[in-house]
Design a protein around this motif. Sequence first.
Motif, PDB file in Angstrom:
ATOM      1  N   ASP A 189       0.815  -1.328  -0.082  1.00 37.30           N
ATOM      2  CA  ASP A 189      -0.151  -0.126  -0.049  1.00 37.30           C
ATOM      3  C   ASP A 189       0.755   1.152  -0.157  1.00 37.30           C
ATOM      4  OD1 ASP A 189      -1.491   2.294   0.633  1.00 37.30           O
ATOM      5  OD2 ASP A 189      -3.001   0.776   1.737  1.00 37.30           O
ATOM      6  N   GLU A 190       0.970   2.044  -1.239  1.00 32.60           N
ATOM      7  CA  GLU A 190       1.915   3.065  -1.171  1.00 32.60           C
ATOM      8  C   GLU A 190       1.604   4.236  -0.014  1.00 32.60           C
ATOM      9  OE1 GLU A 190       2.818   6.529  -4.373  1.00 32.60           O
ATOM     10  OE2 GLU A 190       1.630   4.843  -5.022  1.00 32.60           O
ATOM     11  N   LYS A 191       0.326   4.658   0.227  1.00 34.19           N
ATOM     12  CA  LYS A 191      -0.052   5.571   1.110  1.00 34.19           C
ATOM     13  C   LYS A 191       0.483   5.116   2.507  1.00 34.19           C
ATOM     14  CE  LYS A 191      -3.987   7.508  -1.260  1.00 34.19           C
ATOM     15  NZ  LYS A 191      -5.632   7.708  -1.031  1.00 34.19           N
TER      16      LYS A 191
END
Length: 283
Positions: free
Chosen positions: A264-266
């Motif tokens: 998950d990039e965030k």
Amino acid sequence: MVDAAYDVSELLALLNADNTTKGIGKTGPVKGEWEDKLTRFLSRLEAKLDDRRYGFMFAPPPPAMQHDWLASQVLKLLRSGRGAGIKIIDFSEVPADVLPVVTGTLARLLYDVQFWMGSKVRTPVTLLCDEAHLYLPVREDADAVQRQALGSFERIAKEGRKYGFSLLVVSQRPSDVSRTILSQCNNFLALRLTNETDQGVIKRFMPDSLAGLTSILPLLDTGEALLLGDAVLLPTRIKLDVPKVPPDSATRDFWKEWGAAKPDEKAILSAVECLRGQSRDAL
């Protein structure tokens, strides 16, 4: 009423003055007694003061200077919800180099309050020490800072029952926990242990005729445990009930999720900012 206190910045200014002040000789100024001897110490101290992780030590809130602040904090520690129950104290963000000091100070504070309280009005307290091997190590392996914390916890283990204070020690490595503390424990609940040294700790607390039971420790299934001590007549293999409230654990089902869950990039960006800010609330 306000307790006597001092500002760390004032102490820093006094040390800086000692580090730069010259002495007076017969022919004029000479090198001072402390001149240039505190430079390295001052640089380390200033680094600590600028580190927000140590803010709870060096930048306390103004109410902490009030006379009744300590009593209110002890009341918060001993009270939960409607007045009784479990209180969780999260030390995960406390730097490792001061963790023994912080935990030892907390334990000594609660013990001293129990000691000075009347026997009829004491609040029974059980201090659960999770991951105890991190701050309650074997004394021979402890450094000077860890020994200070050990002294507080070992005193509670040896004398706390007289004052309604007991310890519940939890560790995945019992061989790394203070032997003095373990020797004062009345009951042991041993889950799966594969290390022979850890198994030997449990074996020492069993009768010679039943020491062979420790051979099942590496074979215990999830939720199974070996119970021994005053709570049972004989060492017993038991199955623990599944908790009604599931633990807040990050354990994943690798058989199903390995290679399937995408990053998950965030969440990664958020974690990096928390790492930089040394706080879970950095964002």
